[in-house]
Design an enzyme around this catalytic site. Structure first.
Site, PDB file in Angstrom:
ATOM      1  CG  HIS A  17      -1.877  -1.029   1.396  1.00 55.87           C
ATOM      2  ND1 HIS A  17      -2.010  -1.742   2.565  1.00 55.87           N
ATOM      3  CD2 HIS A  17      -2.809  -1.514   0.548  1.00 55.87           C
ATOM      4  CE1 HIS A  17      -2.987  -2.620   2.428  1.00 55.87           C
ATOM      5  NE2 HIS A  17      -3.483  -2.518   1.211  1.00 55.87           N
ATOM      6  CE  LYS A  41     -12.286  -7.221   5.427  1.00 54.96           C
ATOM      7  NZ  LYS A  41     -11.642  -6.553   4.315  1.00 54.96           N
ATOM      8  NE  ARG A  90      -2.030  -8.316  -4.026  1.00 52.20           N
ATOM      9  CZ  ARG A  90      -2.767  -8.793  -3.065  1.00 52.20           C
ATOM     10  NH1 ARG A  90      -2.281  -8.905  -1.853  1.00 52.20           N
ATOM     11  NH2 ARG A  90      -4.006  -9.177  -3.266  1.00 52.20           N
ATOM     12  CB  SER A 127      -4.104  -6.613   4.464  1.00 53.84           C
ATOM     13  OG  SER A 127      -3.698  -5.321   4.102  1.00 53.84           O
TER      14      SER A 127
END
Length: 150
Positions: A17, A41, A90, A127
């Site tokens: 990030h 979440k 990515r 993450s």
């Protein structure tokens, strides 16, 4: 003035990030790091902690702002008058997922998505991987900025 938001949960902020934000700030007059809030979440870090991680990481960069939001990203963009969404890629799976979101966003609002490829040295960092390393008491310090290290 060209402004972009970089949306995400940032649970936690990673070096991936960080790299995208630092590179994005060279393309835009302002980067708004927008922490999305999803009540369904479960987060490892509180919203306040995540916001502090980002603010501390970019304390010396006046072109970077940190905010929180709920709802659709394009609605938030319209609300604050931002025409660009910045996203990092990515791998090919990221591209396919992000491409579908970008097309949907463009159908919903006049918002362009700008993709930056992650640097080779951070392309493996996610993450979810960082959270797993933390849960299992591994050395996560090589995966996150100094502001996240406790």
């Amino acid at each position: 003035m060209k402004r972009a938001i970089f949306p995400g949960s940032f649970d936690p902020l990673t070096l991936g990030h960080y790299d995208i934000i630092k590179r994005g700030v060279t393309l835009f007059d302002e980067i708004i790091v927008a922490i999305g809030v999803n009540a369904d979440k479960k987060y490892m870090f509180s919203l306040e902690e995540r916001q502090q991680f980002i603010e501390d990481a970019f304390a010396d960069e006046p072109k970077i702002k940190v905010v929180t939001y709920e709802g659709l990203t394009v609605d938030f963009c319209n609300k604050i008058g931002v025409e660009f969404i910045l996203r990092g890629l990515r791998n090919p799976a990221d591209f396919e997922f992000e491409k579908a979101i970008a097309h949907t966003n463009r159908d919903l609002a006049p918002i362009e998505t700008v993709f930056l490829l992650t640097s080779a040295k951070t392309s493996y960092i996610a993450s979810s991987i960082v959270r797993d390393v933390i849960r299992n008491h591994g050395d996560y310090t090589k995966l996150v900025p100094k502001s996240v290290r406790t």
